[in-house]
Motif scaffolding. Structure first.
Motif, PDB file in Angstrom:
ATOM      1  N   THR A 180       0.834  -1.208   0.000  1.00 49.89           N
ATOM      2  CA  THR A 180       0.000   0.000   0.000  1.00 49.89           C
ATOM      3  C   THR A 180       0.862   1.250   0.000  1.00 49.89           C
ATOM      4  O   THR A 180       1.974   1.239   0.529  1.00 49.89           O
ATOM      5  CB  THR A 180      -0.910   0.007   1.252  1.00 49.89           C
ATOM      6  N   PRO A 181       0.361   2.335  -0.571  1.00 46.68           N
ATOM      7  CA  PRO A 181       1.084   3.608  -0.463  1.00 46.68           C
ATOM      8  C   PRO A 181       0.846   4.299   0.887  1.00 46.68           C
ATOM      9  O   PRO A 181       1.497   5.295   1.187  1.00 46.68           O
ATOM     10  CB  PRO A 181       0.490   4.435  -1.605  1.00 46.68           C
ATOM     11  N   MET A 182      -0.096   3.783   1.684  1.00 45.18           N
ATOM     12  CA  MET A 182      -0.394   4.404   2.972  1.00 45.18           C
ATOM     13  C   MET A 182       0.676   4.046   4.003  1.00 45.18           C
ATOM     14  O   MET A 182       1.118   2.895   4.072  1.00 45.18           O
ATOM     15  CB  MET A 182      -1.768   3.943   3.476  1.00 45.18           C
ATOM     16  N   THR A 183       1.055   5.009   4.796  1.00 40.82           N
ATOM     17  CA  THR A 183       2.109   4.798   5.791  1.00 40.82           C
ATOM     18  C   THR A 183       1.645   5.293   7.158  1.00 40.82           C
ATOM     19  O   THR A 183       2.057   6.365   7.615  1.00 40.82           O
ATOM     20  CB  THR A 183       3.410   5.518   5.382  1.00 40.82           C
ATOM     21  N   PRO A 184       0.770   4.567   7.820  1.00 38.37           N
ATOM     22  CA  PRO A 184       0.270   5.012   9.122  1.00 38.37           C
ATOM     23  C   PRO A 184       1.370   5.027  10.182  1.00 38.37           C
ATOM     24  O   PRO A 184       2.332   4.247  10.114  1.00 38.37           O
ATOM     25  CB  PRO A 184      -0.790   3.957   9.460  1.00 38.37           C
ATOM     26  N   GLN A 185       1.215   5.899  11.133  1.00 36.08           N
ATOM     27  CA  GLN A 185       2.160   5.958  12.241  1.00 36.08           C
ATOM     28  C   GLN A 185       1.928   4.761  13.162  1.00 36.08           C
ATOM     29  O   GLN A 185       0.796   4.460  13.542  1.00 36.08           O
ATOM     30  CB  GLN A 185       1.979   7.254  13.036  1.00 36.08           C
ATOM     31  N   LEU A 186       2.991   4.064  13.522  1.00 38.12           N
ATOM     32  CA  LEU A 186       2.912   2.916  14.416  1.00 38.12           C
ATOM     33  C   LEU A 186       3.620   3.250  15.720  1.00 38.12           C
ATOM     34  O   LEU A 186       4.753   3.743  15.706  1.00 38.12           O
ATOM     35  CB  LEU A 186       3.571   1.681  13.786  1.00 38.12           C
ATOM     36  N   VAL A 187       2.966   2.977  16.835  1.00 38.65           N
ATOM     37  CA  VAL A 187       3.590   3.174  18.145  1.00 38.65           C
ATOM     38  C   VAL A 187       3.237   1.989  19.021  1.00 38.65           C
ATOM     39  O   VAL A 187       2.215   1.327  18.818  1.00 38.65           O
ATOM     40  CB  VAL A 187       3.128   4.484  18.834  1.00 38.65           C
ATOM     41  N   VAL A 188       4.089   1.718  19.985  1.00 37.18           N
ATOM     42  CA  VAL A 188       3.786   0.657  20.927  1.00 37.18           C
ATOM     43  C   VAL A 188       2.979   1.247  22.073  1.00 37.18           C
ATOM     44  O   VAL A 188       3.149   2.408  22.447  1.00 37.18           O
ATOM     45  CB  VAL A 188       5.087  -0.002  21.444  1.00 37.18           C
ATOM     46  N   GLY A 189       2.033   0.482  22.608  1.00 40.78           N
ATOM     47  CA  GLY A 189       1.192   0.965  23.689  1.00 40.78           C
ATOM     48  C   GLY A 189       2.002   1.363  24.908  1.00 40.78           C
ATOM     49  O   GLY A 189       3.001   0.709  25.245  1.00 40.78           O
ATOM     50  N   ALA A 190       1.556   2.424  25.583  1.00 44.09           N
ATOM     51  CA  ALA A 190       2.276   2.916  26.756  1.00 44.09           C
ATOM     52  C   ALA A 190       1.936   2.138  28.018  1.00 44.09           C
ATOM     53  O   ALA A 190       2.691   2.182  28.996  1.00 44.09           O
ATOM     54  CB  ALA A 190       1.963   4.397  26.968  1.00 44.09           C
ATOM     55  N   LEU A 191       0.820   1.420  28.022  1.00 51.73           N
ATOM     56  CA  LEU A 191       0.355   0.760  29.242  1.00 51.73           C
ATOM     57  C   LEU A 191       0.769  -0.699  29.329  1.00 51.73           C
ATOM     58  O   LEU A 191       0.562  -1.338  30.364  1.00 51.73           O
ATOM     59  CB  LEU A 191      -1.173   0.862  29.344  1.00 51.73           C
ATOM     60  N   GLY A 192       1.337  -1.227  28.267  1.00 55.99           N
ATOM     61  CA  GLY A 192       1.800  -2.600  28.287  1.00 55.99           C
ATOM     62  C   GLY A 192       0.696  -3.581  28.597  1.00 55.99           C
ATOM     63  O   GLY A 192      -0.443  -3.458  28.131  1.00 55.99           O
ATOM     64  N   ALA A 193       1.014  -4.563  29.447  1.00 54.11           N
ATOM     65  CA  ALA A 193       0.055  -5.609  29.780  1.00 54.11           C
ATOM     66  C   ALA A 193      -1.100  -5.104  30.630  1.00 54.11           C
ATOM     67  O   ALA A 193      -2.092  -5.819  30.818  1.00 54.11           O
ATOM     68  CB  ALA A 193       0.777  -6.747  30.514  1.00 54.11           C
ATOM     69  N   ASP A 194      -1.006  -3.883  31.146  1.00 53.42           N
ATOM     70  CA  ASP A 194      -2.068  -3.325  31.987  1.00 53.42           C
ATOM     71  C   ASP A 194      -3.137  -2.582  31.193  1.00 53.42           C
ATOM     72  O   ASP A 194      -4.075  -2.034  31.792  1.00 53.42           O
ATOM     73  CB  ASP A 194      -1.479  -2.365  33.023  1.00 53.42           C
ATOM     74  N   ALA A 195      -3.032  -2.529  29.871  1.00 53.41           N
ATOM     75  CA  ALA A 195      -3.954  -1.714  29.072  1.00 53.41           C
ATOM     76  C   ALA A 195      -5.403  -2.124  29.279  1.00 53.41           C
ATOM     77  O   ALA A 195      -6.284  -1.269  29.427  1.00 53.41           O
ATOM     78  CB  ALA A 195      -3.584  -1.798  27.592  1.00 53.41           C
ATOM     79  N   VAL A 196      -5.679  -3.415  29.317  1.00 55.04           N
ATOM     80  CA  VAL A 196      -7.069  -3.866  29.438  1.00 55.04           C
ATOM     81  C   VAL A 196      -7.637  -3.528  30.814  1.00 55.04           C
ATOM     82  O   VAL A 196      -8.745  -2.989  30.925  1.00 55.04           O
ATOM     83  CB  VAL A 196      -7.184  -5.385  29.166  1.00 55.04           C
ATOM     84  N   VAL A 197      -6.877  -3.809  31.887  1.00 56.77           N
ATOM     85  CA  VAL A 197      -7.421  -3.518  33.222  1.00 56.77           C
ATOM     86  C   VAL A 197      -7.547  -2.023  33.453  1.00 56.77           C
ATOM     87  O   VAL A 197      -8.483  -1.559  34.131  1.00 56.77           O
ATOM     88  CB  VAL A 197      -6.588  -4.162  34.354  1.00 56.77           C
ATOM     89  N   ARG A 198      -6.646  -1.230  32.857  1.00 56.37           N
ATOM     90  CA  ARG A 198      -6.774   0.219  33.012  1.00 56.37           C
ATOM     91  C   ARG A 198      -8.029   0.726  32.305  1.00 56.37           C
ATOM     92  O   ARG A 198      -8.762   1.587  32.813  1.00 56.37           O
ATOM     93  CB  ARG A 198      -5.529   0.930  32.458  1.00 56.37           C
ATOM     94  N   GLY A 199      -8.305   0.190  31.117  1.00 56.05           N
ATOM     95  CA  GLY A 199      -9.530   0.557  30.427  1.00 56.05           C
ATOM     96  C   GLY A 199     -10.764   0.063  31.167  1.00 56.05           C
ATOM     97  O   GLY A 199     -11.794   0.742  31.205  1.00 56.05           O
ATOM     98  N   ALA A 200     -10.662  -1.128  31.774  1.00 57.87           N
ATOM     99  CA  ALA A 200     -11.780  -1.656  32.552  1.00 57.87           C
ATOM    100  C   ALA A 200     -12.073  -0.771  33.751  1.00 57.87           C
ATOM    101  O   ALA A 200     -13.231  -0.485  34.070  1.00 57.87           O
ATOM    102  CB  ALA A 200     -11.466  -3.081  33.003  1.00 57.87           C
ATOM    103  N   LEU A 201     -11.031  -0.305  34.432  1.00 60.26           N
ATOM    104  CA  LEU A 201     -11.237   0.575  35.579  1.00 60.26           C
ATOM    105  C   LEU A 201     -11.821   1.912  35.142  1.00 60.26           C
ATOM    106  O   LEU A 201     -12.703   2.465  35.805  1.00 60.26           O
ATOM    107  CB  LEU A 201      -9.926   0.793  36.328  1.00 60.26           C
ATOM    108  N   ALA A 202     -11.341   2.444  34.023  1.00 58.43           N
ATOM    109  CA  ALA A 202     -11.875   3.717  33.533  1.00 58.43           C
ATOM    110  C   ALA A 202     -13.364   3.621  33.255  1.00 58.43           C
ATOM    111  O   ALA A 202     -14.150   4.516  33.590  1.00 58.43           O
ATOM    112  CB  ALA A 202     -11.136   4.150  32.262  1.00 58.43           C
ATOM    113  N   THR A 203     -13.762   2.505  32.645  1.00 54.30           N
ATOM    114  CA  THR A 203     -15.175   2.282  32.373  1.00 54.30           C
ATOM    115  C   THR A 203     -15.959   2.044  33.663  1.00 54.30           C
ATOM    116  O   THR A 203     -17.039   2.598  33.873  1.00 54.30           O
ATOM    117  CB  THR A 203     -15.344   1.059  31.448  1.00 54.30           C
ATOM    118  N   GLY A 204     -15.400   1.221  34.532  1.00 54.67           N
ATOM    119  CA  GLY A 204     -16.095   0.840  35.751  1.00 54.67           C
ATOM    120  C   GLY A 204     -16.254   1.963  36.744  1.00 54.67           C
ATOM    121  O   GLY A 204     -17.266   2.030  37.457  1.00 54.67           O
TER     122      GLY A 204
END
Length: 440
Positions: free
Chosen positions: A399-423
């Motif tokens: 593809t000619p598209m070149t999206p910016q790629l970054v690694v998540g800042a929260l690592g393995a805690d991303a899901v629980v952090r999102g769960a707490l934010a929602t909860g």
């Protein structure tokens, strides 16, 4: 992570109740029996005094959670409410133990004034990240301050055993947080797949045996003894990265979870997008295997449990590639990436193979959604330092598209952090409704 303060969950824009708009109708408390017209013209709406009082109370409580302790004059100025209305609303909230005095400060006129704060201990929320091999559990108060966290092995291989294991893990995390498990107001479960609320079951979670059983969520809620939200793990991770991580300053990004399974969470125009039935982001089912592999895939008409892309871009696939490359002792992606970092040429070739499959996913996401950035996470995705160069090379051929790629800042805690934010947001609503009703 214990003791860390999180931003107000309402900013995650997921599951939050509409916040009361304050304007002319909220500037004064009406006399009993009166009704106040909110707005003007043909669309004006009559608001009962009891509803108006509740709106004012909720407005002030949200303000205290968002901005911290304040005096009554400060709250009046910031909210646009009259001082008598603020005084009355704070008295109601204090009577419900939702706010409390937090010391005194000197006003501009030199007089001492009581400062008030939201009571974070009025309720608690627990977030659970359910993976095939691990359970991550975290507990927070209503201010979003994380009080305790546990990372445990998931040894369950049946739905009943998994429910039991989650209940045990929540109780253990509550003890770490030094609260009674009965004091948990709301729980948020992050899981692979899509939650079907009509039947109380999780769909498309082939990696969790028995997890798709009808009524499982109801059983789990009953055994936890609390209200419950079940959501897709990639969606929650996207919310976590949006509120506290790599996507914090972006209103248009995709979180790609590449691990045991493959899925994406999409933040579009600052809000989580889930699609018509909640299945948006189940990209593991994309038919993006190599052409020869797709032709040799399972026979036509046979129902698939794993998605085609997931068969070629997942933990099991990475281990399979390593063994095919002669790395018989490689049992995990971590082992493969460690070998690649040490200069093992076989591992480097496998990394390029994995990057080719990742590039197909990235190219598809870029073409459909044109995100500002793609945040990569999960046991495979977080190794972007090794994957980015060959992924970029493969993208150049696709593809000619070149999206910016970054690694998540929260690592393995991303899901629980999102769960707490929602909860946290949901728990505030539950506590407010329950305590104000009892106090009235």
């Amino acid at each position: 992570m214990t003791g860390e303060r999180m931003e107000p969950a309402a900013r995650a824009e997921h599951g939050a109740a509409p916040r009361a708009e304050h304007g002319a109708a909220l500037l004064a408390e009406p006399a009993d029996g009166q009704r106040v017209e909110h707005g003007a013209g043909p669309r004006a709406v009559a608001i009962a005094p009891s509803v108006l009082r509740e709106m004012n109370q909720r407005l002030l409580l949200d303000q205290l959670f968002a901005d911290g302790p304040a005096t009554r004059p400060q709250l009046a100025k910031q909210s646009g409410l009259s001082l008598p209305t603020v005084i009355a609303a704070l008295a109601d909230l204090e009577n419900a133990d939702l706010v409390r005095p937090a010391g005194r400060s000197v006003t501009a006129q030199g007089r001492p004034a009581t400062r008030y704060e939201a009571n974070p201990g009025a309720g608690h929320v627990v977030g659970v990240d359910v993976g095939r091999d691990r359970l991550r559990v975290a507990v927070a108060d209503l201010a979003g301050t994380q009080l305790g966290q546990l990372d445990l092995r998931n040894t369950a291989r049946t739905s009943a055993a998994l429910v039991e294991r989650i209940v045990e893990a929540v109780a253990a995390a509550a003890r770490v947080a030094e609260i009674d498990p009965a004091d948990v107001t709301h729980a948020v479960i992050g899981s692979p797949g899509v939650y079907d609320s009509a039947r109380g079951r999780v769909l498309y979670a082939a990696n969790l045996p028995g997890w798709q059983r009808v009524g499982l969520a109801e059983t789990l809620g009953q055994q936890l003894g609390t209200s419950l939200t079940v959501d897709n793990d990639a969606n929650l991770a996207a919310l976590g990265e949006h509120a506290y991580g790599a996507g914090r300053h972006s209103g248009h990004f995709v979180y790609a979870h590449v691990d045991t399974g493959v899925g994406i969470g999409m933040i579009l125009d600052g809000r989580l997008y889930q699609g018509f039935s909640g299945a948006a982001g189940e990209v593991g089912y994309l038919p993006l295997a190599p052409a020869d592999a797709a032709a040799a895939s399972e026979g036509a008409g046979r129902k698939r449990t794993l998605g085609m892309l997931e068969e070629y871009l997942s933990t099991a696939a990475v281990v399979r590639y390593a063994r095919e490359a002669g790395m018989a002792g490689c049992r995990t992606p971590e082992g493969l990436f460690a070998s690649a970092r040490s200069g093992d040429q076989r591992a480097e070739r496998v990394v390029e193979q994995v990057a080719g499959h990742l590039a197909r996913l990235v190219a598809s996401v870029a073409a459909f959604l044109d995100p500002e950035l793609i945040v990569l996470g999960g046991g495979i995705g977080r190794h972007l330092d090794l994957l980015e160069r060959p992924t970029r090379a493969a993208l150049g051929r696709l593809t000619p598209m070149t999206p910016q790629l970054v690694v998540g800042a929260l690592g393995a805690d991303a899901v629980v952090r999102g769960a707490l934010a929602t909860g946290v947001q949901r728990a505030r609503e539950i506590v407010f409704a329950g305590r104000t009703a009892r106090a009235s």
